[in-house]
Write a protein that holds these residues in place. Structure first.
Motif, mmCIF file in Angstrom:
data_model
loop_
_atom_site.group_PDB
_atom_site.id
_atom_site.type_symbol
_atom_site.label_atom_id
_atom_site.label_comp_id
_atom_site.label_asym_id
_atom_site.label_seq_id
_atom_site.Cartn_x
_atom_site.Cartn_y
_atom_site.Cartn_z
ATOM 1 N N THR A 15 -0.931 -0.110 8.417
ATOM 2 C CA THR A 15 -0.901 -1.559 8.214
ATOM 3 C C THR A 15 0.438 -2.144 8.624
ATOM 4 O O THR A 15 0.497 -3.206 9.261
ATOM 5 C CB THR A 15 -1.199 -1.891 6.742
ATOM 6 N N VAL A 16 1.524 -1.485 8.276
ATOM 7 C CA VAL A 16 2.849 -1.965 8.671
ATOM 8 C C VAL A 16 2.982 -1.969 10.197
ATOM 9 O O VAL A 16 3.489 -2.935 10.784
ATOM 10 C CB VAL A 16 3.954 -1.108 8.029
ATOM 11 N N ALA A 17 2.520 -0.888 10.836
ATOM 12 C CA ALA A 17 2.600 -0.823 12.302
ATOM 13 C C ALA A 17 1.789 -1.940 12.948
ATOM 14 O O ALA A 17 2.236 -2.578 13.912
ATOM 15 C CB ALA A 17 2.111 0.539 12.785
ATOM 16 N N THR A 18 0.607 -2.195 12.402
ATOM 17 C CA THR A 18 -0.218 -3.277 12.942
ATOM 18 C C THR A 18 0.451 -4.634 12.748
ATOM 19 O O THR A 18 0.469 -5.471 13.655
ATOM 20 C CB THR A 18 -1.597 -3.280 12.263
ATOM 21 N N TYR A 73 0.830 -1.206 0.000
ATOM 22 C CA TYR A 73 0.000 0.000 0.000
ATOM 23 C C TYR A 73 0.865 1.258 0.000
ATOM 24 O O TYR A 73 0.483 2.276 -0.595
ATOM 25 C CB TYR A 73 -0.936 0.003 1.208
ATOM 26 N N ALA A 74 2.007 1.185 0.665
ATOM 27 C CA ALA A 74 2.898 2.347 0.663
ATOM 28 C C ALA A 74 3.395 2.658 -0.741
ATOM 29 O O ALA A 74 3.673 3.829 -1.066
ATOM 30 C CB ALA A 74 4.069 2.099 1.610
ATOM 31 N N LEU A 75 3.502 1.647 -1.601
ATOM 32 C CA LEU A 75 3.933 1.884 -2.979
ATOM 33 C C LEU A 75 2.937 2.745 -3.752
ATOM 34 O O LEU A 75 3.314 3.440 -4.701
ATOM 35 C CB LEU A 75 4.126 0.549 -3.705
ATOM 36 N N VAL A 132 -2.428 4.637 4.993
ATOM 37 C CA VAL A 132 -2.914 3.252 5.069
ATOM 38 C C VAL A 132 -1.735 2.289 5.207
ATOM 39 O O VAL A 132 -1.758 1.364 6.028
ATOM 40 C CB VAL A 132 -3.753 2.911 3.828
ATOM 41 N N GLY A 133 -0.693 2.518 4.408
ATOM 42 C CA GLY A 133 0.472 1.645 4.471
ATOM 43 C C GLY A 133 1.159 1.692 5.822
ATOM 44 O O GLY A 133 1.529 0.647 6.374
#
Length: 302
Positions: A244-247, A227-229, A240-241
């Motif tokens: 999500t990465v933190a989660t 999503y970061a891309l 969002v990215g």
């Protein structure tokens, strides 16, 4: 047999939907949104509605064949995206658990070692101060003890054992090997298959669940990176990215902790059973002498 195959097919379909299709579809929708809105019109969802209306009125939109082909293409794209995320998740997990080899890994491991040693020195100094305060009966003895406990917790947040891996997860997963060896002189890696066979089904289920949760957390982290891309086209995707990465990383730490604690508990609870199974005498508690005997027997020396 027919009922079994039907049930197996249903479970495979459910796993395909959960792991590949649904997350892949959501990602494809996010990609289409990012490309349609762009950076300049990131908040203009009217453009997205206009684009959907244009697709609905496009030639062939009323054709059942065209819709079927489009649906198959979307599902195939979702499956490809999901498969890529699974592969990326396996890579993320490998990075989390990597050892300290290589220039960058050695540098990161060295940084963690320095942090751990500094925290350990602070803990030991606070422990000595607390002991002296207790012996001297000073008024701040309780405060000194609390300070030592806080320093101990701070050191353990870095690692329960001196770090050997560039990332926290690697040391947490391999920590039980060193802790069990220090406590019992039992090689946990060598004895793991035997302990696994001796463990009850409930224990094995808990261990498998924790291990699966670690892989799922790595896969979620990979989705966050994907999503970061999308930030290249639509900057809100970065939010969002990042979330999500933190989660994923938080869940990964929790899963690693759960698996490591269960693995260590397995050695604590079933060490005597293992000793009895391989013919090592263990009349009382599982001591270091018994652990060394079990390790020698399992290593099958010449």
């Amino acid at each position: 047999m027919s009922a079994f195959l039907n049930a197996l097919g249903g479970r495979l379909a459910e796993r395909w939907l959960a792991l590949l299709a649904v997350p892949g579809l959501v990602y494809l929708v996010s990609l289409a949104t990012a490309v349609t809105l762009g950076q300049r019109h990131w908040y203009d969802f009217g453009r997205l509605r206009t684009r959907l209306d244009a697709l609905a009125t496009a030639p062939g939109a009323d054709s059942a064949g065209a819709l079927a082909v489009a649906a198959v293409a979307v599902l195939a794209g979702a499956a490809v995206a999901g498969t890529a995320a699974q592969a990326a998740g396996a890579l993320v997990e490998k990075v989390w658990l990597m050892d300290g080899h290589g220039p960058l890994a050695r540098r990161l491991t060295g940084r963690r070692v320095r942090r751990w040693r500094a925290a350990d020195a602070e803990y030991r100094a606070a422990l000595v101060a607390a002991g002296r305060a207790r012996i001297g009966g000073t008024a701040d003895a309780d405060a000194r003890t609390e300070e030592a406990e806080a320093r101990y917790a701070a050191r353990n947040r870095i690692s329960l054992v001196p770090p050997r891996h560039p990332f926290w997860t690697g040391d947490r997963i391999t920590g039980p090997d060193r802790r069990v060896w220090r406590a019992y002189r039992l090689d946990l890696t060598l004895s793991w298959p035997h302990l696994w066979l001796l463990a009850p089904d409930t224990t094995r289920t808990e261990l498998a669940t924790a291990r699966t949760a670690l892989s799922a957390a790595a896969r979620l982290t990979a989705w966050g990176l994907a999503y970061a891309l999308l930030t290249v086209w639509w900057w809100p995707a970065a939010l969002v990215g990042a979330a999500t990465v933190a989660t994923g990383m938080t869940r990964g730490r929790a899963a690693a902790t759960s698996f490591a604690e269960l693995a260590e508990a397995l050695a604590d609870l079933h060490g005597r059973d293992l000793a009895a199974a391989v013919g090592a005498e263990c009349e009382g508690s599982f001591t270091t002498a018994v652990g060394e005997r079990v390790t020698r027997l399992l290593s099958k020396p010449d």
